[in-house]
Design an enzyme around this catalytic site. Structure first.
Site, PDB file in Angstrom:
ATOM      1  N   LYS A  49       0.854  -1.193   0.000  1.00  0.00           N
ATOM      2  CA  LYS A  49       0.000   0.000   0.000  1.00  0.00           C
ATOM      3  C   LYS A  49       0.887   1.239   0.000  1.00  0.00           C
ATOM      4  CE  LYS A  49      -2.043   2.947   2.629  1.00  0.00           C
ATOM      5  NZ  LYS A  49      -2.013   4.106   1.739  1.00  0.00           N
ATOM      6  N   GLY A  95       6.745   5.025   8.457  1.00  0.00           N
ATOM      7  CA  GLY A  95       5.870   6.193   8.560  1.00  0.00           C
ATOM      8  C   GLY A  95       5.948   6.795   9.945  1.00  0.00           C
ATOM      9  N   SER A  96       4.877   7.462  10.337  1.00  0.00           N
ATOM     10  CA  SER A  96       4.920   8.203  11.598  1.00  0.00           C
ATOM     11  C   SER A  96       4.756   7.261  12.799  1.00  0.00           C
ATOM     12  CB  SER A  96       3.805   9.251  11.624  1.00  0.00           C
ATOM     13  OG  SER A  96       2.550   8.619  11.615  1.00  0.00           O
ATOM     14  N   THR A  97       5.229   7.711  13.930  1.00  0.00           N
ATOM     15  CA  THR A  97       5.129   6.912  15.151  1.00  0.00           C
ATOM     16  C   THR A  97       3.659   6.711  15.538  1.00  0.00           C
ATOM     17  OG1 THR A  97       7.317   7.579  15.852  1.00  0.00           O
ATOM     18  CG2 THR A  97       5.838   6.837  17.586  1.00  0.00           C
ATOM     19  N   GLY A 132       2.307   4.073  13.393  1.00  0.00           N
ATOM     20  CA  GLY A 132       2.915   2.806  13.835  1.00  0.00           C
ATOM     21  C   GLY A 132       2.122   2.187  14.975  1.00  0.00           C
ATOM     22  N   GLU A 151       9.503   1.200  10.951  1.00  0.00           N
ATOM     23  CA  GLU A 151      10.552   2.212  10.782  1.00  0.00           C
ATOM     24  C   GLU A 151       9.842   3.542  10.940  1.00  0.00           C
ATOM     25  OE1 GLU A 151      12.704   4.711   9.974  1.00  0.00           O
ATOM     26  OE2 GLU A 151      13.280   4.155   7.934  1.00  0.00           O
ATOM     27  N   CYS A 171      13.286  10.515   7.260  1.00  0.00           N
ATOM     28  CA  CYS A 171      13.109  10.073   8.651  1.00  0.00           C
ATOM     29  C   CYS A 171      14.363  10.338   9.483  1.00  0.00           C
ATOM     30  CB  CYS A 171      12.697   8.615   8.715  1.00  0.00           C
ATOM     31  SG  CYS A 171      13.785   7.522   7.826  1.00  0.00           S
ATOM     32  N   GLU A 202       8.630  15.351  15.469  1.00  0.00           N
ATOM     33  CA  GLU A 202       9.115  15.249  14.094  1.00  0.00           C
ATOM     34  C   GLU A 202       8.383  16.280  13.238  1.00  0.00           C
ATOM     35  OE1 GLU A 202       8.275  11.616  11.799  1.00  0.00           O
ATOM     36  OE2 GLU A 202      10.431  11.560  11.406  1.00  0.00           O
TER      37      GLU A 202
END
Ligand code: NAI
Ligand code: MG
Length: 500
Positions: free
Chosen positions: A198, A251-253, A256, A273, A307, A404
């Site tokens: 995706k 992607g973003s935390t 995640g 990641e 990142c 971030e």
């Protein structure tokens, strides 16, 4: 400064018109969403629509997962050398079409052409080459056990082997779509897994073109499937799917965490990641001729949408002003414009949403008393551009320094001694990467040992290689991309214990 979209190559033009709305790849066929729904993907420099992309719903996700499941037995039984040959053929195909891929990536993502053409897409090629080799180097162990069971005339034999984890859902972000996709696909396919990919909703196009090239290179049907769509629907359906064995996410935390929630139903394996807030520590003995462009590139490359971007600068007080002056001047020299203009060094941010987010962080810091030396304002036809931005007068409590930002924004602070800078650098929820700039071997070695980060660069930043594991400590994630460690994460261990 030109923001208009330059004329496209015939290849890119024909790609854009060929895949309208029918870009789901399911079991080897290109198709539209069962619902017929589509969404636009934009050129972020102009805000104009490039193409309509299929919006996969749960029925499409089910079909893609079923196709990947069906293809699994054949692919995992394919001899390693055949898997390797396919991965190398894919690498060759990317290389042969690199100009077109770079153009598509720039159009959809905004990045300056050189970023894709000379850094990221060659990196994608290397992923397929490296993991092609790894496909032929998968190995278990024979193990001498102490099991005390020996029927008359028999003996124990014990060993381990590796097997693919199964169907992998790869959920990807929009900052560096092709290379990050390669970082998931190459080890997954090398391991014998099949994949449902995706891409991020802002940047679906390059992965569709990549898949076309993979099919031409001989990809068996169902080994890679693509579902385009939104995170909260398509992505979440994939993460929660009971017939997916592993999610590989970048992607973003925050996302995640959502993926972990989705994955817990069938306890699928998850590698993450995630975000970073990578510190750069510049010691008083650093070579500033190296450090000034190095620090500037670490945060301004790809508009800071990386990142591992060096978003926090800690520079010793004796060289702080010189370094800041140098980085500001370097940033002011970077030409902004449409990414397809070869002179462009700063493209737009990926979307108006992302640009607004970055601008909000800058404004918050300025309102709290920080000094903005350069940049900070949005401009351009879709208000998606921001010039290289350098901010001082910040502290570790500010959101600009803790969270971030994912834009070309450097938050810089002076320090006095090693103890305080190690503490400040580690004062973060993230632990993805860091860099240390010094001519002292002792400083380089001793500080790198103490920094809580998955990667530490010394006198450089943003150095990636397919052979070097990359990933995060703390809230920057679980597991590693690249290197043998990535391959491992797509393989299960099986222990065999035999009386023979
Ligand atoms: P995101 O992390 O939400 O998106 C990444 C991918 O996850 C996309 O494909 C998205 O569709 C998918 N996704 C979103 N919600 C999902 C869900 N509930 N279940 C499954 N998949 C889902 O990133 P977003 O919102 O586009 O960007 C926000 C921030 O994330 C950025 O400002 C940046 O700070 C950070 N980010 C970090 C990246 C990294 O490489 N570490 C890459 C991209 C964004
Ligand atoms: Mg786009």
């Amino acid at each position: 400064m030109s923001f208009a979209q330059p004329a496209l190559s015939d290849a890119a033009q024909s790609f854009l018109s060929s895949h309208a709305k029918a870009n789901l790849l399911i079991g080897g066929s290109w198709t539209g969403a069962k619902s017929g729904d589509v969404f636009p993907t934009l050129d972020p420099a102009t805000g104009e629509t490039l193409a309509e992309v299929a919006m996969a719903g749960t029925a499409d996700v089910d079909a893609a997962v079923a196709a990947a499941r069906k293809a699994l037995p054949g692919w995992r039984a394919t001899p390693p050398v055949e898997r390797a040959k396919l991965l190398w053929a894919i690498a060759d195909a990317i290389e042969a079409n690199i100009d077109e891929l770079a153009e598509i990536e720039t159009l959809d993502q905004g990045k300056p052409l050189y970023v894709g053409r000379w850094a990221e897409i060659p990196g994608a090629v290397n992923q397929f080459r490296f993991f092609g080799g790894q496909a032929m180097a998968i190995e278990g162990q024979t193990i001498e056990s102490s099991i005390n069971y020996q029927p008359e005339g028999k003996q124990m034999a014990t060993w381990t082997n590796r097997q693919p984890v199964g169907v992998v859902a790869a959920i990807l972000p929009w900052n560096s779509p092709l290379v990050l996709t390669a970082m998931k696909l190459a080890p997954a396919l090398a391991a014998g897994c099949t994949v449902v990919l995706k891409p991020a909703e802002d940047t679906s196009l390059s992965s569709i073109r990549l898949a076309e090239l993979m099919i031409e290179a001989g990809l068996p049907e169902g080994v890679l499937n693509i579902v385009t769509g939104m995170g909260a629907e398509t992505g979440a359906a994939l993460a929660a799917h009971p017939d997916v064995n592993k999610v590989a996410f970048t992607g973003s935390t925050a996302t995640g965490r959502a993926i972990l929630d989705g994955a817990k139903g069938n306890l699928k394996k998850v590698t993450l990641e995630l975000g970073g807030k990578s510190p750069m520590i510049v010691m008083p003995d650093a070579d500033l001729d190296l450090a000034i462009p190095g620090v500037a590139n670490a945060i301004f490359f790809n508009g800071g949408q990386v990142c591992v971007a060096g978003s926090r600068l800690y520079a010793h007080k004796d060289i702080f002003n010189d370094l800041i002056e140098g980085v500001v001047a370097y940033g002011k020299g970077m030409a902004a414009g449409h990414g397809l203009d070869p002179a462009t060094q700063m493209g737009p941010l990926v979307s108006a949403r992302q640009a607004d987010k970055v601008a909000t962080y800058v404004k918050g810091a300025a309102d709290a008393g920080a000094t903005v030396h350069s940049g900070g304002e949005l401009f351009g036809p879709a208000n998606t551009f921001m010039s290289p931005t350098v901010i001082t007068g910040v502290d570790n409590a500010m959101p600009l320094v803790r969270e971030e930002v994912f834009g070309p924004v450097l938050a810089a602070q002076p320090f006095e001694d090693v103890e305080s800078v190690v503490e400040a650098a580690n004062d973060s929820d993230y632990g993805l990467a860091a860099s240390i700039w010094t001519e002292s071997l002792s400083h380089a070695h001793r500080i790198s040992e103490r920094i809580e980060a998955g990667t530490v660069w010394i006198n450089c930043h943003l150095m990636y290689d397919a052979a070097l594991p990359i990933g995060g400590m703390k809230q920057s994630g679980w597991g590693r991309d690249s290197g043998r460690q990535a391959l491992d994460s797509y393989l299960e261990w099986k222990t065999i214990c035999a009386v023979v």
